[in-house]
Motif scaffolding. Structure first.
Motif, mmCIF file in Angstrom:
data_model
loop_
_atom_site.group_PDB
_atom_site.id
_atom_site.type_symbol
_atom_site.label_atom_id
_atom_site.label_comp_id
_atom_site.label_asym_id
_atom_site.label_seq_id
_atom_site.Cartn_x
_atom_site.Cartn_y
_atom_site.Cartn_z
ATOM 1 N N GLU A 1 1.048 -1.123 0.016
ATOM 2 C CA GLU A 1 0.149 0.218 0.084
ATOM 3 C C GLU A 1 0.865 1.252 -0.064
ATOM 4 O O GLU A 1 0.445 2.252 -0.824
ATOM 5 N N ARG A 2 2.036 1.154 0.852
ATOM 6 C CA ARG A 2 2.649 2.408 0.853
ATOM 7 C C ARG A 2 3.399 2.657 -0.625
ATOM 8 O O ARG A 2 3.619 3.824 -1.035
ATOM 9 N N LEU A 3 4.000 1.519 -1.151
ATOM 10 C CA LEU A 3 4.632 1.433 -2.323
ATOM 11 C C LEU A 3 3.588 1.978 -3.416
ATOM 12 O O LEU A 3 3.854 2.865 -4.411
ATOM 13 N N LEU A 4 2.219 1.599 -3.538
ATOM 14 C CA LEU A 4 1.512 2.023 -4.396
ATOM 15 C C LEU A 4 1.052 3.401 -4.455
ATOM 16 O O LEU A 4 0.870 4.236 -5.318
ATOM 17 N N GLU A 5 0.983 3.818 -3.012
ATOM 18 C CA GLU A 5 0.952 5.335 -2.908
ATOM 19 C C GLU A 5 1.793 6.277 -3.438
ATOM 20 O O GLU A 5 1.379 7.152 -4.011
ATOM 21 N N ARG A 6 3.016 5.767 -3.304
ATOM 22 C CA ARG A 6 4.172 6.333 -3.776
ATOM 23 C C ARG A 6 4.074 6.469 -5.488
ATOM 24 O O ARG A 6 4.185 7.393 -6.143
ATOM 25 N N TYR A 7 3.816 5.204 -5.905
ATOM 26 C CA TYR A 7 3.593 5.246 -7.283
ATOM 27 C C TYR A 7 2.830 5.912 -7.895
ATOM 28 O O TYR A 7 2.904 6.512 -9.010
ATOM 29 N N ALA B 1 11.873 -2.053 3.318
ATOM 30 C CA ALA B 1 11.373 -0.920 2.348
ATOM 31 C C ALA B 1 11.998 -1.089 0.917
ATOM 32 O O ALA B 1 11.288 -0.614 -0.076
ATOM 33 N N THR B 2 13.201 -1.699 0.866
ATOM 34 C CA THR B 2 13.901 -1.705 -0.461
ATOM 35 C C THR B 2 14.332 -3.084 -1.084
ATOM 36 O O THR B 2 15.243 -3.038 -1.754
ATOM 37 N N ASP B 3 13.931 -4.009 -0.081
ATOM 38 C CA ASP B 3 14.553 -5.411 -0.534
ATOM 39 C C ASP B 3 13.430 -6.092 -0.914
ATOM 40 O O ASP B 3 12.469 -6.586 -0.469
ATOM 41 N N PHE B 4 13.478 -6.516 -2.380
ATOM 42 C CA PHE B 4 12.638 -7.372 -3.155
ATOM 43 C C PHE B 4 13.440 -8.559 -3.762
ATOM 44 O O PHE B 4 12.853 -9.157 -4.899
ATOM 45 N N LYS B 5 14.398 -9.048 -3.228
ATOM 46 C CA LYS B 5 15.288 -9.969 -4.045
ATOM 47 C C LYS B 5 14.617 -11.324 -3.930
ATOM 48 O O LYS B 5 14.087 -11.704 -2.986
ATOM 49 N N PHE C 1 7.446 3.602 -11.540
ATOM 50 C CA PHE C 1 7.820 2.431 -10.935
ATOM 51 C C PHE C 1 7.401 2.126 -9.624
ATOM 52 O O PHE C 1 7.363 3.063 -8.890
ATOM 53 N N MET C 2 7.008 0.830 -9.335
ATOM 54 C CA MET C 2 6.519 0.498 -7.918
ATOM 55 C C MET C 2 7.902 0.408 -6.828
ATOM 56 O O MET C 2 7.647 0.352 -5.922
ATOM 57 N N TYR C 3 8.814 -0.494 -7.499
ATOM 58 C CA TYR C 3 10.029 -0.778 -6.701
ATOM 59 C C TYR C 3 11.143 -0.226 -6.999
ATOM 60 O O TYR C 3 11.700 -0.150 -8.162
ATOM 61 N N GLY C 4 11.861 0.209 -6.099
ATOM 62 C CA GLY C 4 13.076 0.962 -6.251
ATOM 63 C C GLY C 4 14.484 0.336 -6.294
ATOM 64 O O GLY C 4 15.537 1.016 -6.841
#
Length: 781
Positions: free
Chosen positions: A234-240, A301-305, A248-251
């Motif tokens: 939700e936080r990522l989509l709000e920023r998106y 917050a930035t780890d999507f590996k 982009f959704m993921y940094g």
């Protein structure tokens, strides 16, 4: 573990020379050393070829790609060898690959540009013998051409469909299939910016026992890592939503050099030192614990590996500090040593074994296609990626930036560095939903709730199930011995090509139609022709016998369908239903399906007229319209789907319960000769004028296998794995469709085989051909 095996082969791993090479700016080195000697000097006096008789085909500048660095140098191709001379002489003055030892060669992207070429001298190893990056795509393609055309037993460019059917049918494992997809998507262990990517599978790292029968044990494979935690998403989509274009959704990416070395630091520490400017990362950020790493992927917050193949292989050294590296002490005072394992793993080897078991489990087999859609498939880009919350930075995608149009060298180097360090999305392999794997299941009460138009089974009693199992075993046995067909007898009963064969339920009478316009009735007992009937002067195209063995139906090129009474020996009725030749007919449950060159398939319901006893009345209940002439049709075994093939190579799949089209597919070039569903209705096989067998996944409409034939195949029967086809030469061919090869050739007709009949037990076959003969075949054990 290919990467670790290759690392172990390198000599003097920690020499000063090796570290200085890793930390060297090789781009600068290349331009400073542009006058260095090449393998072949222009004056031709300095040859370093293996043999003086070698003929030079071409030479060009290139770089040899290794993890994190590329070595500039010179490539030469001769008639026997590929040579590369690195300008710095590392790893040796000349790297030589003998062409006759090459087994696979692939074009690659490097830095999102079509400049790479990878050469393998092994069949299955993940790491290649040499990975080259060229400065010009044409040079890359020329080297590929010289190497590939020279070889006889090489594997060059392949499509994902060459492995898909093998995976669906269980011929290769989930692990093997993912390796193939990574390879096809330009992932290589020589390029850490495009290292093979594997999914997190297990979500339970706290239990004392790992239960692979519980769905909650597993990660949701339909979502990217970044979408697994709803609050974070939700936080990522709000920023998106608030972000300007390009959005982009993921940094960060799910695969990058930093993430690969995060996992492999204990076996490749020098690469981590290179990446971290000569020092290891902070101990608290190291790969300390499986559970902590998974938790950070869920909450960070930035780890999507995602993971790497090593987690599903059998070398656990990357989890153990065998080199006794000083990786520091955490803030809690704990030394960083071996990776902390979950409670359900007794040691590192046990962890890998259970991870492999999870990857090959039934749950993962049923859902792996969802993850493939995200990483390699149709949800990777565009609107589908947005809907799946799967949007990464534009520079991670092929075509995100055109480096060739950037004139400023500083800007160009900055963008290339960002591409190589940030991570790259794999090459997109599929643009439609990926088919699901076929997972065998035992019959249970829950099966009834999951029925669909693709697989419907009536409830059976225990006794009936045993009988069905016995019948299925006999059919399987028959197909396993299909190569043992022997010709028992042959009879020339027609004056033209045989177009259709039907056999009475008691097997006593064989009916055949022909382009000579006649219907023939042949006695299996007396071996004599009993009847010959002509309805018009036009060719008959197919025939079938109605239940009860009372009526034969024939389709004709004169636009009509004829009903012949076996008991009365005369034409019983005529259905005038089309505006052009009727090419094929099928029958089920009082419904007649007729295909025609008038571009329609019509469905007729038979309504007996009570006043006229023997007469039948047909009412049109559906008309399936096509753009061009329909040449063949086929009903699946449960009579819910119909496939139609046209004269222009199009295949259509219809739901006949609603008379709606599910897929319209351009599978072939030229007329489709024959098409048939597999017994489980999951796949459709077709053959056409272009000489190809194509296997289509029924649910998704994706072509999952394509196999070329040296001659046309006019008709066939198949069980989902093996094909028996009638060829243009008159031979019967047995194909392993999953393996993609012919396993037996059986001599038969003297011309093209045009028609084929097979009994329910699949051990008796009758074929008809252009030589005007019908041939009787039986298996000989």
């Amino acid at each position: 573990m290919a990467f670790i095996r290759k690392r172990r082969q390198e000599q003097q791993l920690y020499s000063k020379e090796r570290f200085s090479l890793l930390l060297l700016n090789l781009e600068e080195y290349y331009f400073e050393q542009h006058t260095a000697n090449h393998v072949l000097k222009k004056n031709g006096t300095d040859r370093r070829f293996q043999n003086v008789s070698e003929t030079l085909h071409m030479e060009c500048k290139a770089e040899m790609v290794t993890p994190l660095v590329t070595n500039p140098g010179h490539v030469c191709i001769t008639d026997t060898n590929l040579y590369f001379q690195p300008l710095n002489g590392y790893p040796k003055p000349v790297v030589q690959v003998t062409l006759h030892s090459v087994r696979r060669i692939y074009k690659r992207r490097h830095g999102l540009l079509p400049l790479g070429l990878e050469v393998f001298c092994t069949e299955n190893d993940l790491c290649s013998d040499i990975y080259l990056k060229f400065y010009d795509t044409q040079d890359r393609d020329d080297v590929y051409f010289y190497v590939a055309t020279y070889l006889e037993n090489h594997v060059a460019e392949q499509a994902a469909e060459s492995y898909m059917l093998q995976w669906q049918r269980g011929r290769i494992s989930n692990y093997q299939y993912l390796l193939h997809l990574n390879n096809l998507a330009d992932r290589s262990c020589n390029d850490l910016s495009q290292y093979p990517v594997f999914p997190w599978i297990i979500a339970d790292y706290s239990s004392s026992e790992l239960d692979l029968t519980k769905p909650e044990t597993f990660r949701d494979l339909s979502k990217p890592i970044g979408a697994l935690n709803k609050e974070r998403l939700e936080r990522l989509l709000e920023r998106y939503r608030e972000m300007p274009e390009p959005k982009f959704m993921y940094g960060s990416h799910y695969s990058s050099p930093g993430y690969v070395l995060f996992y492999l630091v204990r076996v490749a520490p020098e690469y981590m030192l290179c990446l971290q400017n000569g020092k290891f990362d902070h101990p608290d950020r190291m790969f300390n614990s499986i559970a902590e790493t998974w938790k950070n992927c869920l909450d960070g917050a930035t780890d999507f590996k995602e993971l790497i193949p090593e987690f599903y292989e059998n070398d656990s050294s990357f989890l153990v500090n065998n080199l006794n590296l000083d990786l520091g002490r955490t803030q809690g005072g704990k030394m960083v040593e071996n990776v902390e394992l979950p409670p359900w793993a007794s040691d590192a080897d046990d962890f890998l074994q259970k991870s492999r078991d999870a990857l090959e489990s039934q749950y993962v087999s049923e859902h792996l296609h969802e993850w493939i859609d995200l990483v390699f498939g149709y949800k990777q880009k565009g609107n589908e990626a947005v809907a799946a919350q799967n949007v990464f930075h534009p520079l991670t995608y092929e075509g995100g930036v055109d480096l060739n149009r950037i004139m400023d060298p500083n800007e160009r180097v900055a963008l290339l560095t960002q591409i190589l360090e940030f991570g790259q999305t794999p090459k997109q392999l599929f643009i439609t939903p990926h088919p699901q794997r076929i997972v065998p299941k035992f019959k249970s009460l829950s099966c009834a709730s999951s029925r669909s138009i693709f697989m419907t089974e009536p409830p059976v009693s225990p006794g009936e199930e045993s009988f069905e199992d016995l019948t299925e075993e006999s059919i399987t046995l028959a197909w396993n011995n299909i190569t043992k067909l022997k010709l028992e007898e042959q009879h020339k009963i027609h004056k033209g090509a045989v177009t259709g064969i039907a056999v009475s339920s008691n097997k006593s009478s064989i009916f055949s139609t022909s382009q000579d316009s006649t219907l023939k009735m042949f006695s299996a007992e007396s071996k004599m022709l009993q009847r010959s009937v002509s309805f018009s002067n036009m060719a008959l195209s197919s025939c079938l016998i109605l239940p009860g063995d009372t009526t034969v139906i024939c389709s004709s090129w004169d636009n009509n369908i004829y009903f012949y009474s076996i008991a009365f020996g005369r034409r019983q009725d005529t259905l005038i239903g089309h505006d052009d030749a009727v090419s094929k007919i099928c029958w089920h449950n009082d419904c007649l399906y007729s295909a025609s060159w008038d571009s329609t398939v019509k469905v007729w319901r038979c309504v007996p007229e009570e006043l006229l006893g023997t007469k039948k009345h047909f009412e049109l209940v559906a008309e399936l319209e096509h753009d061009v002439s329909v040449n063949t049709i086929h009903l699946n075994d449960v009579h819910t789907l119909l496939a139609s093939g046209t004269k222009e190579g199009t295949i259509s799949i219809w739901d006949i319960t609603t008379a709606t089209m599910l897929h319209q597919l351009t599978c072939h070039v030229g007329t489709v000769f024959d098409a048939a569903f597999s017994p489980d209705s999951r796949h459709l096989l077709s053959t056409a004028e272009d000489g190809y067998f194509k296997v289509t996944d029924v649910q998704t409409g994706m072509t999952i296998s394509s196999m070329a034939s040296e001659q046309l195949q006019r008709c066939f029967k198949w069980d989902g794995n093996t094909i028996l086809s009638g060829s243009q030469s008159g031979e019967l061919l047995v194909w392993d469709i999953v393996g993609g090869k012919i396993v037996e050739r059986i001599k038969g007709h003297t011309g093209p085989v045009t028609s084929m009949w097979m009994n329910e037990q699949c051990n008796n076959i009758i074929t008809g051909g252009e030589d005007k003969q019908i041939m009787f075949w039986k298996q000989q054990y």
